[in-house]
Each structure stands twice: as structure tokens, then as C-alpha cells.
Design a protein around this motif. Structure first.
Motif, PDB file in Angstrom:
ATOM      1  N   UNK A 146      -3.156   6.441   3.077  1.00 30.24           N
ATOM      2  CA  UNK A 146      -3.276   5.081   2.555  1.00 30.24           C
ATOM      3  C   UNK A 146      -2.617   4.041   3.456  1.00 30.24           C
ATOM      4  N   UNK A 147      -1.466   4.379   4.030  1.00 31.77           N
ATOM      5  CA  UNK A 147      -0.760   3.495   4.963  1.00 31.77           C
ATOM      6  C   UNK A 147      -0.680   2.045   4.488  1.00 31.77           C
ATOM      7  N   UNK A 148      -0.091   1.814   3.308  1.00 36.76           N
ATOM      8  CA  UNK A 148      -0.032   0.443   2.801  1.00 36.76           C
ATOM      9  C   UNK A 148       0.867  -0.434   3.668  1.00 36.76           C
ATOM     10  N   UNK A 149       0.404  -1.639   3.938  1.00 40.65           N
ATOM     11  CA  UNK A 149       1.197  -2.580   4.727  1.00 40.65           C
ATOM     12  C   UNK A 149       1.739  -3.665   3.804  1.00 40.65           C
ATOM     13  N   UNK A 150       2.778  -4.296   4.259  1.00 45.96           N
ATOM     14  CA  UNK A 150       3.412  -5.379   3.511  1.00 45.96           C
ATOM     15  C   UNK A 150       2.351  -6.394   3.062  1.00 45.96           C
ATOM     16  N   UNK A 151       2.368  -6.714   1.783  1.00 44.99           N
ATOM     17  CA  UNK A 151       1.458  -7.724   1.263  1.00 44.99           C
ATOM     18  C   UNK A 151       0.082  -7.218   0.896  1.00 44.99           C
ATOM     19  N   UNK A 152      -0.222  -5.954   1.216  1.00 45.24           N
ATOM     20  CA  UNK A 152      -1.522  -5.402   0.844  1.00 45.24           C
ATOM     21  C   UNK A 152      -1.527  -5.014  -0.644  1.00 45.24           C
ATOM     22  N   UNK A 175       6.516  -2.685   0.286  1.00 53.39           N
ATOM     23  CA  UNK A 175       6.185  -4.107   0.358  1.00 53.39           C
ATOM     24  C   UNK A 175       4.782  -4.458  -0.080  1.00 53.39           C
ATOM     25  N   UNK A 176       4.056  -3.488  -0.637  1.00 55.10           N
ATOM     26  CA  UNK A 176       2.696  -3.768  -1.094  1.00 55.10           C
ATOM     27  C   UNK A 176       2.704  -4.195  -2.563  1.00 55.10           C
ATOM     28  N   UNK A 177       1.562  -4.705  -3.006  1.00 60.01           N
ATOM     29  CA  UNK A 177       1.370  -5.064  -4.395  1.00 60.01           C
ATOM     30  C   UNK A 177       0.757  -3.850  -5.087  1.00 60.01           C
ATOM     31  N   UNK A 178       1.304  -3.460  -6.250  1.00 61.31           N
ATOM     32  CA  UNK A 178       0.829  -2.262  -6.940  1.00 61.31           C
ATOM     33  C   UNK A 178       0.120  -2.637  -8.234  1.00 61.31           C
ATOM     34  N   UNK A 221      -6.845  -2.931  -0.725  1.00 59.52           N
ATOM     35  CA  UNK A 221      -6.685  -2.357   0.620  1.00 59.52           C
ATOM     36  C   UNK A 221      -6.519  -0.843   0.583  1.00 59.52           C
ATOM     37  N   UNK A 222      -5.908  -0.347  -0.487  1.00 62.81           N
ATOM     38  CA  UNK A 222      -5.748   1.098  -0.656  1.00 62.81           C
ATOM     39  C   UNK A 222      -6.128   1.451  -2.092  1.00 62.81           C
ATOM     40  N   UNK A 223      -7.083   2.344  -2.242  1.00 65.30           N
ATOM     41  CA  UNK A 223      -7.381   2.878  -3.569  1.00 65.30           C
ATOM     42  C   UNK A 223      -7.043   4.365  -3.527  1.00 65.30           C
ATOM     43  N   UNK A 224      -5.992   4.713  -4.234  1.00 66.42           N
ATOM     44  CA  UNK A 224      -5.562   6.108  -4.283  1.00 66.42           C
ATOM     45  C   UNK A 224      -6.399   6.791  -5.358  1.00 66.42           C
ATOM     46  N   UNK A 225      -7.349   7.618  -4.934  1.00 67.16           N
ATOM     47  CA  UNK A 225      -8.366   8.163  -5.840  1.00 67.16           C
ATOM     48  C   UNK A 225      -7.914   9.472  -6.470  1.00 67.16           C
ATOM     49  N   UNK A 226      -7.631   9.434  -7.758  1.00 70.37           N
ATOM     50  CA  UNK A 226      -7.285  10.675  -8.448  1.00 70.37           C
ATOM     51  C   UNK A 226      -8.077  10.871  -9.727  1.00 70.37           C
ATOM     52  N   UNK A 227      -9.068   9.992  -9.984  1.00 71.85           N
ATOM     53  CA  UNK A 227      -9.828  10.129 -11.219  1.00 71.85           C
ATOM     54  C   UNK A 227     -11.340  10.135 -11.032  1.00 71.85           C
ATOM     55  N   UNK A 228     -11.892   9.337 -10.114  1.00 71.83           N
ATOM     56  CA  UNK A 228     -13.348   9.213 -10.005  1.00 71.83           C
ATOM     57  C   UNK A 228     -13.915   8.464 -11.197  1.00 71.83           C
ATOM     58  N   UNK A 229     -15.182   8.696 -11.491  1.00 70.28           N
ATOM     59  CA  UNK A 229     -15.825   8.159 -12.688  1.00 70.28           C
ATOM     60  C   UNK A 229     -15.871   6.644 -12.751  1.00 70.28           C
ATOM     61  N   UNK A 230     -15.814   6.092 -13.969  1.00 70.52           N
ATOM     62  CA  UNK A 230     -15.984   4.643 -14.155  1.00 70.52           C
ATOM     63  C   UNK A 230     -14.923   3.802 -13.438  1.00 70.52           C
ATOM     64  N   UNK A 231     -13.708   4.324 -13.297  1.00 73.87           N
ATOM     65  CA  UNK A 231     -12.682   3.561 -12.576  1.00 73.87           C
ATOM     66  C   UNK A 231     -13.099   3.390 -11.119  1.00 73.87           C
ATOM     67  N   UNK A 240     -11.616  -4.042   0.329  1.00 76.02           N
ATOM     68  CA  UNK A 240     -11.647  -4.890   1.521  1.00 76.02           C
ATOM     69  C   UNK A 240     -12.130  -4.115   2.743  1.00 76.02           C
ATOM     70  N   UNK A 241     -12.522  -4.855   3.761  1.00 74.00           N
ATOM     71  CA  UNK A 241     -12.813  -4.245   5.057  1.00 74.00           C
ATOM     72  C   UNK A 241     -11.583  -3.445   5.510  1.00 74.00           C
ATOM     73  N   UNK A 242     -11.832  -2.278   6.050  1.00 69.09           N
ATOM     74  CA  UNK A 242     -10.776  -1.359   6.524  1.00 69.09           C
ATOM     75  C   UNK A 242      -9.942  -0.766   5.384  1.00 69.09           C
ATOM     76  N   UNK A 243     -10.444  -0.823   4.158  1.00 68.38           N
ATOM     77  CA  UNK A 243      -9.706  -0.187   3.051  1.00 68.38           C
ATOM     78  C   UNK A 243      -9.642   1.323   3.262  1.00 68.38           C
ATOM     79  N   UNK A 244      -8.553   1.933   2.765  1.00 67.89           N
ATOM     80  CA  UNK A 244      -8.347   3.376   2.867  1.00 67.89           C
ATOM     81  C   UNK A 244      -8.370   3.990   1.465  1.00 67.89           C
TER      82      UNK A 244
END
Lengths: 344, 344
Positions: A146-152, A175-178, A221-231, A240-244
Motif C-alpha cells: 500500500x505504501x501510504x504517503x503523508x496526506x493520502x 500521516x495518511x487519512x484513514x 490512494x490505498x484500498x486495503x482489500x479484505x472483503x470484496x463484494x459490494x464494498x 485515484x491514478x496510481x492507487x495501490x
């Protein structure tokens, strides 16, 4: 020294394979004689059994990243236990250990396959949660992929669970927004008040997709995928472009997916191409050699400082494991789901 | 020095947006007066126009990684031209340049937006192919994302095209096994005899998926995705754990995909998870700053040594650009498709 008999074990075996959601009929309880404790082995009594979504995959014969459980075999699972008898140098009766003993009350295992726990430094149950496999899944997947950056902006679902809550809190520390997604207002309140997420969205809200879009004004910027489906479906247009997208689980589709709809695969690839997305499946074991030391150091410090909080949902009695596991797949637990098989 | 008029230009504009495959009606030819050559600008006569699959995306208004062409505007495209008049320091009449002049015979462009070519070091047309954007797409995507290791298997489709042929040949230079997919026996022969692939599979073969499986006995470690569609579908089950999939194009679905089938998205994510796959969309421009110098150095040397071969498919006359482009999307070209707009 001759081998001795370690007694009996109550265990839960796979009685039949589920068709869709598991039912109590898929499990059967047995009492068996434990084998003798051989050279290099220990016997242990299980104190905590961890219940985790990946176990659903082991109940099926579909190709997965790990072998399935054979019919009649004990269900697999991580456990914390106490050594009863030891024929392994370095472990003594009374020691607490992390072991993969499965859904049973007692086991005989190789001493080299367990890790000794120090009950003074952290509650032993945390070795199955925030300081164990779920915590390491969050740490390695978020930081390595995921490599979250400050402000992402980082989004995670099942966010009060042991993986999701750690993902959000580590993202904040970087430093990212959660933004957390959970089921029900009580869990959403906990995300804000207990775990310090910046926003919490209830996936049961009929306007869930709109609420999520409002909560990520700068996109995801980062979607940590642990559910799939409708979410996953609601997240996709917001990337966003370059999202992980680290992918460590798909619990919403473990019991079967609705395939009677238009094929979304071509659209997915169009998004991958036009947004230069990175999608990466992973199992935490891949990163153990490279990152486990850093994880134990960082996470122990964060938990000790109160910077990373965790919540446990403890069910008493091995006999209640099947119902608790079925509830886990429905999102009924609140925090890391553990079965207290015996008192500490 | 006063500005002068550079004369007229014949150009092909977007007359209407295609619904599915483009047709000749989507294009219109016009003759327009060129603007004056301002300070810092040059006028040029176009010698070669590059035709590339990405142009299909520019004809539609669907969200893409680049702006679409407005109705009535000249079709975009890379060109090699010769300077007619220069008001830019460092360029003289007669110089050859790489410019994004589009589908037209003459143009006035900013001198800072072009790159001077040396016809002594390589044929000027190669700046649109093996030593230009397609070559760099292959180089950057394969080395940065695909990361082929010695002994691994790399698969690429449209393999006689400028991207695919470079992917396979660079993979070989890195010690990997290269398997190319192309349409028809003539192209497959060229893959083996001309480009040195280890195996060549005809996607028109009714047993294509079986042939591909036979050609990759150790599975696929890198699938360089530039087509999508049925080739992608045949590749998917053959991917190894930790396989990497750089995605730079989806030409098979640019004209529309068949969505009337079961949803394949959940199955895709299951593969991503169980095989720890990496899928990464990219546009070559992302890597220009980091890798373009290395690319020009390596690729010029490889082409000079005969280690990387290339093939061009040259169509004479700007008026034939629409038909040639329509054929490109159907796989009718054989090698890098260029329109010779005027003699060198």
C-alpha cells in the motif's frame, strides 16, 4: 526417557464440506487419544483458539494458497497454549506458546514449530491478533504494497476487525487519512472514538456508496482489500491514478458470489489501464523473513504506547467455535474473534 | 524577423465518434491554412505518421488516461518530420525531428516540444517504433513491472507488433523464455525465425488455449498484457504464484467487450489472492524521467548489434491512414504500422 501418553483431546473435525455458507452440520466433535510425546515434541493444553476468515477456504477443495482440510481431520487454526509435557530443549511445562494446534483442547506438536510467549510483555491472546498473524497482515500489506504517503487517503473494510483496525491505525501513524468501513453504528462509533479513524462508513447504509464518496473528497490512494463484494464495487470508481490495492482477503465472496450479472472484468481492466492501478494479492507469510522483526518491534512499541489499540471478542468454550465461526463470516463479531478453550 | 505564413496542410479530422469498430465515416479530410510560425516555433513537413492502438481511445469520450479528440479536431499521433522554417534556436531547415503533429501533412509546433533526430545513427522511422514510444513501452513495462528473471517464462500477445516483438526479445536478453502469440502462421513463423521467440502460438487456432498451455510447461511468470479478451482468458489459468502482469493496452476490448456472460470479476480476485499476483496498469510516460536514458542507450546498442530486430509495415499516403488504422485494430498489419506521408 521413555515416551509417555499425554491423555485425551476434544477436537472439532470437518464433517462435510459447505455448499455456500457453513452450517453447524459441517462440524463434528470427537474425543481422541493423544499420541505419545516423541523426541523434540511437546504436549500442550490449548488456551485460546483464533477464528479467522481464511478458514472458510480450507473447508473447500477449490484451489487456494493452502491445502484444504480433509474430511474427518481437525479444523486448522492458530492457538495459544500452555506446555504440559516437553521433550524439546528450551520449553518447560507451564510455558505459554504460539502453536498451530487447530480446533482442539490438547495437542502434541513439534517444539520447533512453536514460539514461546512472554506473558509479562503482552497478554498472551495478542499473539493471535494485533501482535500475530492479523497484525502482521495489516503491517506488511499496508507498508510493503500500500505504501501510504503523508496526506493520502487509505480505505479499509471490516475495519473493527484485527486486520482492518491495525491498517487504519498504522495508516494514521504514517500521516495518511484513514477511512474505515464497518457494519452498524456501534462499530462505526468505535472506529472514530476508539481507533481514531478520520471517517467511518456503515456498509449497511442504503446510501453507502454516496456516503463513502463524500468521505473521500480527494479520492482513494490505498484500498486495503479484505472483503470484496459490494464494498469493493463502491470503492472502485473512487480510486485515484496510481492507487495501490493490496488484496489479502475476500470474505464477502468466500461463501459464493453472484455471477448472474454483466461481466465486470473488462471494466476492471479498463480501470487498471486508465488509472495505472497496482493490484497485488498477498499472504503475510511471504513477508515474514523480510519484515517480521520490524513488525514485532514497531507494533509492540505502538501497542505499549497506546498508539495502536485492539479489541478482542472472546467466546468461551470450544463447543461454541462452529457458531462463532459462522457468525464471523456474517460480520457478527466485534474485534479479534477468539475462543477461550481453557482458562489461562 | 517578422512571422511568415507556412502554407497549407492536408489533415484528417475526427468527423464522428465510432460506435464499436471505427469506420471510414468517422474521419474527414480537410485542407487548411497553417498558422504563422511564431517565436520559438517551427514549421515542418510530416514524413512518417505513427498509427497506434491507443488512438482508438482518443476517439471516444470515455474516461481515459488522456484527453479525447474533439469532433472536428485533427487526429492525434506521433510523427517524424523535416523542419521547413525555424524560429527556434537549435533547429535548422532540413533537420529531422520527432513531433506529435498528428494526422496531417504539415504543422507548426513549438520547437521545445520536438526532439531532433540524427539520421546517421538510425533510420528516422525507428523513432516511432523500436527506438520510440512502443519500444519504450516494452522496455519500461517489462523491466520495471514484469521483472523477468533467468529461466522464467514471459508471454506476450500481438507479438509481431512493435511492443510485443520488443518485449519478447528483451525477455530473451534477460535470460527468460519468450512465448509469443500472434494471428496467423506467417506471423508465428516470423516470431520464431526473425525475432527468436522460443515458442509461437496462433490465437486463431481453434485449440489455442491448449496450444498455449503446452508451450508453457512451467507456467507463466510474466504476462505482458496489451490485448485483453480471449488471449487474456487463456493466459489466466496458467499464471504462476507471484506472476506479474504489466497492463499497457487492451486492444481486443477497445471496440467493445461482450458483457453478456457470467461475471468474471470475483474469479479474477480469487486468482489474485490465491496466486499472489501483481497487476499493474501503466503508461510509458510515467517512466520517462527514470528510464528513458537507459532505454535509448540499451535499445540503440541492441538494435545496432542485431540483438533486437524490428519490422515496419509502411502504408503510402496520408489518405490511406483511416483504412490502415481500422486494419490495425483488426490485427491486419505486420510490424510497426507507419504512414509515409511524404518522401524522406
Amino acid at each position: 526417557m521413555s515416551a509417555s501418553t499425554a491423555g485425551k483431546s476434544t477436537r472439532i473435525v470437518l464433517a462435510s464440506r459447505p455448499d455456500g455458507a457453513p452450517t453447524p452440520d459441517n462440524f463434528r466433535t470427537e474425543v481422541v487419544d493423544l499420541p505419545e510425546v516423541g523426541d523434540g515434541q511437546i504436549s500442550l493444553r490449548v488456551v485460546y483458539l483464533s477464528l479467522d476468515p481464511y478458514m472458510r477456504g480450507r473447508m473447500s477443495t477449490a484451489k487456494s494458497y493452502a491445502a484444504h482440510v480433509e474430511l474427518g481431520d481437525v479444523m486448522v487454526g492458530g492457538t495459544v497454549g500452555q506446555v504440559v509435557e516437553s521433550r524439546f530443549d528450551g520449553l518447560e511445562p507451564g510455558d505459554y506458546v504460539l502453536a498451530g494446534a487447530g480446533w482442539q483442547s490438547h495437542a502434541v506438536v513439534d517444539g520447533s514449530a512453536v514460539r514461546r510467549l512472554d506473558p509479562e510483555t503482552a497478554p498472551i491472546s495478542t499473539a493471535l491478533g494485533v501482535l500475530g498473524m492479523p497484525g502482521f497482515t495489516a503491517y506488511s500489506g499496508l507498508l510493503k504494497i500500500g505504501q501510504p504517503k503523508e496526506g493520502e487517503t487509505v480505505v479499509v473494510a471490516a475495519a473493527t476487525g484485527p486486520v482492518g483496525s491495525a491498517v487504519g491505525q498504522i495508516a494514521k501513524l504514517k500521516g495518511a487519512r484513514a477511512v474505515g468501513i464497518a457494519g452498524g453504528s456501534e462499530k462505526c462509533r468505535a472506529l472514530l472514538d476508539e481507533f481514531g479513524f478520520d471517517a467511518a462508513i456503515d456498509h449497511r447504509d442504503p446510501d453507502f456508496a454516496d456516503r463513502l464518496a463524500e468521505a473521500v473528497p480527494d479520492g482513494i490512494d490505498v484500498y486495503f482489500e479484505n472483503v470484496g463484494g459490494p464494498v469493493q464495487e463502491a470503492v472502485w470508481p473512487l480510486l485515484n491514478t496510481y492507487a495501490r490495492i493490496p488484496v489479502c482477503g475476500l470474505v464477502a465472496q468466500y461463501n459464493g458470489a453472484d455471477l448472474d450479472r454483466k461481466d465486470r472484468l473488462p471494466g476492471l481492466f479498463t480501470s487498471i489501464l486508465t488509472k495505472s492501478l497496482t493490484i497485488r494479492g498477498f499472504i503475510q507469510s511471504e513477508f515474514v523473513k523480510e519484515m517480521y522483526g520490524d513488525f514485532l518491534r514497531d507494533m509492540s512499541a505502538w501497542v505499549g504506547d497506546g498508539k495502536v489499540k485492539y479489541r478482542e471478542d472472546v467466546v468461551d468454550g470450544l463447543e461454541n467455535a462452529p457458531a462463532a465461526f459462522i457468525g464471523l463470516l456474517e460480520g457478527k463479531n466485534f474485534g479479534k474473534l477468539l475462543v477461550r478453550v481453557a482458562a489461562e
